[in-house]
Write an enzyme that holds these catalytic residues in place. Structure first.
Site, PDB file in Angstrom:
ATOM      1  CE1 TYR A 272       0.136   2.063   4.219  1.00  0.00           C
ATOM      2  CE2 TYR A 272       1.008  -0.165   4.468  1.00  0.00           C
ATOM      3  CZ  TYR A 272       0.862   1.129   4.934  1.00  0.00           C
ATOM      4  OH  TYR A 272       1.441   1.485   6.119  1.00  0.00           O
TER       5      TYR A 272
ATOM      6  NE  ARG B  51       6.976   4.245   0.773  1.00  0.00           N
ATOM      7  CZ  ARG B  51       6.702   4.999   1.844  1.00  0.00           C
ATOM      8  NH1 ARG B  51       7.649   5.238   2.744  1.00  0.00           N
ATOM      9  NH2 ARG B  51       5.516   5.534   2.007  1.00  0.00           N
TER      10      ARG B  51
ATOM     11  NE  ARG C 187      -5.595 -19.311   4.773  1.00  0.00           N
ATOM     12  CZ  ARG C 187      -4.604 -19.981   5.361  1.00  0.00           C
ATOM     13  NH1 ARG C 187      -4.415 -21.263   5.069  1.00  0.00           N
ATOM     14  NH2 ARG C 187      -3.807 -19.382   6.236  1.00  0.00           N
TER      15      ARG C 187
ATOM     16  CE  LYS D 257       3.234   3.131   3.102  1.00  0.00           C
ATOM     17  NZ  LYS D 257       3.655   3.416   4.481  1.00  0.00           N
TER      18      LYS D 257
ATOM     19  CD  GLU E 272      10.162   2.042  10.536  1.00  0.00           C
ATOM     20  OE1 GLU E 272      10.303   2.914   9.670  1.00  0.00           O
ATOM     21  OE2 GLU E 272       9.981   0.846  10.271  1.00  0.00           O
TER      22      GLU E 272
ATOM     23  CG  LEU F 126       8.443   2.433   4.808  1.00  0.00           C
ATOM     24  CD1 LEU F 126       8.273   1.209   3.928  1.00  0.00           C
ATOM     25  CD2 LEU F 126       7.085   3.038   5.143  1.00  0.00           C
TER      26      LEU F 126
END
Length: 287
Positions: free
Chosen positions: A33, A52, A100, A147, A179, A204
């Site tokens: 995302y 990114r 799955r 991310k 972070e 990140l």
């Protein structure tokens, strides 16, 4: 009329958007995302966010859902359809859908959704007065530079910090701050050096972080990219955090320690001003 979102090729009312229960983002967190801020009708640091996004997708071998130029058109169209002048645009790309199984089949078509969130970002009470952050052991997986949508560690840490009376939380690993749960951590030393941890797989690579480092260079501020301990953070002259949705956020308390005099410091105020000035001078994006 409610919010218009984008879902797999179409703009539609949010209540009509659907993703399969077999989506791997839902089943495994197998998704990437990005969040880009919008200020005065301008997308802020959007080139860094899309860079990114591409890098994170490539790291997981998920193809781009559409060419980058089309992504920018979708962002602009969402802003226009929703009348968004301040807030954020969220993008999420999952590997796609299949029954799955940990071992996914080749050739899945990614699912791509995007939506806006209208909210005030600039000159909020938190930015004027600063926030208090707690400290917590870092519970996350090893590839924090990607991310992904796997955010349960951050969710739990933020809830625990809020329950203890803090606004946010910074993570700690091997005796050093990594972070924030959704931000990059900075301190300013008593002799005026801006300090933040260098990029690695442990953190990140923040887009707002990158923009702030550039501003430090442009304005002659002394910068050190190195780790720092919770004790050094507690003894700092100033501290702040950066993220797409909070820009440069003053931190006035870390765990039990007031930072400086407990109010946002002068260098943090300068960086806030530099960042907003640069953001408002960015070219607006048109559909």
């Amino acid at each position: 009329m409610g919010r218009i979102v984008y879902c797999n090729g179409d703009f539609m009312p949010e209540e009509d958007a659907r993703i399969s229960i077999f989506d791997r983002g839902f089943l495994f967190g197998d998704a990437i995302y990005e969040v880009t801020a919008v200020l005065a009708g301008r997308l802020i640091d959007n080139d860094l966010h899309l860079d990114r996004l591409e890098r994170s997708l490539a790291a997981l071998s998920i193809p781009m859902p559409t060419p980058r130029s089309r992504l920018e058109q979708i962002q602009a169209e969402l802003m226009a359809r929703n009348g968004l002048s301040e807030g954020t645009i969220y993008l999420q790309v999952s590997r796609g859908e299949a029954d799955r199984d940990f071992l996914y089949p080749e050739g899945l078509a990614p699912n791509f959704v995007a939506f806006t969130q209208a909210r005030k970002l600039a000159d909020t009470p938190a930015q004027r007065n600063g926030i208090a952050v707690d400290l917590a052991e870092d519970p996350r997986w090893a590839r924090r530079d990607i991310k992904t949508a796997m955010l349960l560690g951050q969710v739990l840490a933020k809830r625990q910090a809020r329950a203890a009376g803090y606004d946010d939380v910074w993570m700690v690993e091997d005796g050093l701050v990594t972070e924030g749960a959704s931000s990059t951590a900075f301190i300013i030393t008593t002799d005026g050096r801006v300090v933040t941890r260098p990029n690695s797989r442990s953190t990140l690579p923040g887009c707002t972080r990158k923009a702030v480092l550039r501003l430090c260079g442009d304005h002659g501020l002394r910068l050190e990219e190195r780790g720092f301990s919770p004790d050094e953070a507690g003894a700092a002259a100033e501290a702040f955090a950066t993220s797409a949705s909070s820009f440069v956020m003053p931190v006035v308390k870390i765990a039990g320690s007031a930072i400086g005099d407990g109010r946002p410091g002068p260098m943090t105020r300068r960086l806030q001003s530099y960042y907003i000035e640069a953001a408002l001078n960015a070219e607006p994006l048109h559909p």
